[in-house]
Design an enzyme around this catalytic site. Structure first.
Site, PDB file in Angstrom:
ATOM      1  N   SER A  97       0.832  -1.213   0.000  1.00 19.74           N
ATOM      2  CA  SER A  97       0.000   0.000   0.000  1.00 19.74           C
ATOM      3  C   SER A  97       0.871   1.270   0.000  1.00 19.74           C
ATOM      4  CB  SER A  97      -0.971  -0.001   1.182  1.00 19.74           C
ATOM      5  OG  SER A  97      -0.284   0.125   2.395  1.00 19.74           O
ATOM      6  N   ASN A  98       2.026   1.206   0.640  1.00 17.27           N
ATOM      7  CA  ASN A  98       2.920   2.374   0.598  1.00 17.27           C
ATOM      8  C   ASN A  98       3.473   2.589  -0.803  1.00 17.27           C
ATOM      9  OD1 ASN A  98       3.431   3.758   3.288  1.00 17.27           O
ATOM     10  ND2 ASN A  98       3.437   1.600   3.862  1.00 17.27           N
ATOM     11  N   LEU A 179      17.024  -8.294   5.211  1.00 18.44           N
ATOM     12  CA  LEU A 179      18.120  -7.344   5.410  1.00 18.44           C
ATOM     13  C   LEU A 179      18.722  -6.972   4.055  1.00 18.44           C
ATOM     14  CD1 LEU A 179      19.379  -6.096   7.950  1.00 18.44           C
ATOM     15  CD2 LEU A 179      21.131  -7.880   7.880  1.00 18.44           C
ATOM     16  N   ILE A 180      19.111  -5.731   3.924  1.00 15.38           N
ATOM     17  CA  ILE A 180      19.670  -5.250   2.655  1.00 15.38           C
ATOM     18  C   ILE A 180      21.175  -5.529   2.642  1.00 15.38           C
ATOM     19  CG2 ILE A 180      20.093  -3.135   1.302  1.00 15.38           C
ATOM     20  CD1 ILE A 180      17.169  -4.015   1.304  1.00 15.38           C
ATOM     21  N   HIS A 196       8.905   2.676   8.780  1.00 14.37           N
ATOM     22  CA  HIS A 196       8.668   1.778   9.914  1.00 14.37           C
ATOM     23  C   HIS A 196       7.408   2.261  10.634  1.00 14.37           C
ATOM     24  CE1 HIS A 196       9.721  -1.084  13.024  1.00 14.37           C
ATOM     25  NE2 HIS A 196       9.399  -0.170  13.915  1.00 14.37           N
ATOM     26  N   GLU A 266       1.259   6.773   7.282  1.00 18.86           N
ATOM     27  CA  GLU A 266       2.394   6.345   6.443  1.00 18.86           C
ATOM     28  C   GLU A 266       2.180   6.793   5.002  1.00 18.86           C
ATOM     29  OE1 GLU A 266       3.608   2.209   6.687  1.00 18.86           O
ATOM     30  OE2 GLU A 266       2.959   2.103   8.763  1.00 18.86           O
TER      31      GLU A 266
HETATM   32  C1  GRF Z   1       4.037  -0.774   6.773  1.00 21.06           C
HETATM   33  O1  GRF Z   1       3.373  -0.734   7.993  1.00 21.06           O
HETATM   34  C2  GRF Z   1       5.452  -0.289   6.927  1.00 21.06           C
HETATM   35  O2  GRF Z   1       5.605   0.673   7.911  1.00 21.06           O
HETATM   36  C3  GRF Z   1       6.183  -1.549   7.325  1.00 21.06           C
HETATM   37  O3  GRF Z   1       5.573  -2.561   6.604  1.00 21.06           O
HETATM   38  C4  GRF Z   1       4.220  -2.205   6.305  1.00 21.06           C
HETATM   39  C5  GRF Z   1       4.060  -2.341   4.825  1.00 21.06           C
HETATM   40  O4  GRF Z   1       2.732  -2.156   4.432  1.00 21.06           O
HETATM   41  N1  GRF Z   1       7.594  -1.428   7.083  1.00 21.06           N
HETATM   42  P1  GRF Z   1       2.392  -2.069   2.875  1.00 21.06           P
HETATM   43  O5  GRF Z   1       2.950  -3.347   2.250  1.00 21.06           O
HETATM   44  O6  GRF Z   1       3.020  -0.863   2.328  1.00 21.06           O
HETATM   45  O7  GRF Z   1       0.904  -2.048   2.845  1.00 21.06           O
END
Ligand code: GRF
Length: 303
Positions: A97-98, A179-180, A196, A266
């Site tokens: 979703s991000n 981990l990257i 995060h 986010e």
């Molecule tokens: C988010 O809560 C982000 O903060 C964390 O993983 C989740 C990813 O959500 N690192 P999405 O896949 O972007 O919906």
């Protein structure tokens, strides 16, 4: 997307990517599948799609009101028009979703960039199908236990793909759980961001992801939470913080309720920081290297 190896987007990546037409790409040929051959196969196998990343269009300036803020936004757009859009690689392991929020901001022109590559740790990540539907190439890294060693991409190959094949400028970790590799951290130092879902440096580190984070926050009795965007280094959730958002926690809220509210934040803060990075509006504090954003509307303001 740009690569001298890509002749057209008429067919799948494998057919086009043969070192300019003649050379044989044996390891890749084995591990990459043409998505058009079978939709079920594309779920299961390593993906490396079409050579054409979808062309992105920026927003239409005609729609902007001529008030002060709009004028400044317009000026930023005009400055950006002179520069090429940044190529963004997004690393995902889940719903994405991000990534979609970042894509939407690319579409409106808020972010002067385009998602040119998606890297996933899992075939089943929700965002994979989304990317494929848009002809954004998808790369599996590092691959699950079921993947033979010979089919895996090494950290150096990954680095090479990002840097030279896809000319990636900015890397975003959007729910990527692995981990990257250190060499990628070095290549993209101060160009790689993670989001995060809690206020770092608390509630972070190895194993702290998804629902576990929000449960830990609620169980601790913390009264505030919110997302953190930070640069990435070799350790989980330890890079320098560049932005945070604060949500006051009502004591009656469940971890699910907290998660829902944090995710909403986010989707606002991540595109905002990505926009700043793509505009070269992040500078680094001399004393400790903390990233500070230069305000889009007022270049004298920092936050
Ligand atoms: C988010 O809560 C982000 O903060 C964390 O993983 C989740 C990813 O959500 N690192 P999405 O896949 O972007 O919906």
């Amino acid at each position: 997307m740009s690569s001298s190896s890509f002749s057209s987007c008429a067919s799948c990546f494998l057919q086009n990517h043969q070192g300019g037409g003649g050379g044989r790409c044996s390891r890749r040929t084995r591990r990459q599948r043409c998505p058009s051959s079978s939709s079920s196969r594309r779920q299961r196998r390593v993906l490396f799609l079409r050579a054409c990343a979808a062309q992105r269009t920026s927003g239409n300036d005609d729609d902007l009101d001529e008030d002060e803020d709009a004028t400044k936004t317009k000026q930023q757009h005009q400055r950006n028009e002179k520069k090429p859009k940044k190529n963004i690689a997004v690393f995902i392991s889940g719903g994405g979703s991000n990534m979609r929020a970042v894509h939407a901001a690319c579409e409106t022109g808020e972010i002067h960039g385009q998602i040119s590559l998606v890297v996933t740790s899992s075939y089943n990540a929700g965002g994979v199908e989304w990317a494929m539907d848009r002809d954004v190439p998808v790369l599996l890294y590092p691959g699950g236990k079921d993947l033979e060693e010979s089919e895996r991409i090494s950290p150096s190959e990954l680095n090479e793909f990002l840097k030279n094949e896809y000319k990636i400028d900015v890397v975003l970790l959007a729910g990527y759980l692995r981990l990257i590799p250190p060499e990628l951290c070095r290549t993209f130092e101060n160009k790689m961001l993670n989001i995060h879902p809690a206020l770092l440096p608390a509630f972070g580190g190895r194993g702290m992801h998804g629902a576990k984070v929000h449960e830990a926050v609620v169980n601790s009795g913390a009264r505030f939470t919110g997302p953190t965007v930070h640069f990435v280094n070799e350790n989980f959730d330890e890079g320098k913080i560049v932005a945070q958002r604060i949500i006051r926690i009502d004591p009656s809220w469940t971890a699910e309720e907290v998660a829902r509210r944090v995710l909403k934040e986010e989707h606002e803060v991540f595109p905002e920081v990505v926009a700043a990075l793509c505009d070269d509006r992040i500078e680094f504090r001399e004393t400790d290297g903390v990233g500070v954003i230069i305000d889009k509307m007022d270049s004298n303001k920092r936050y």
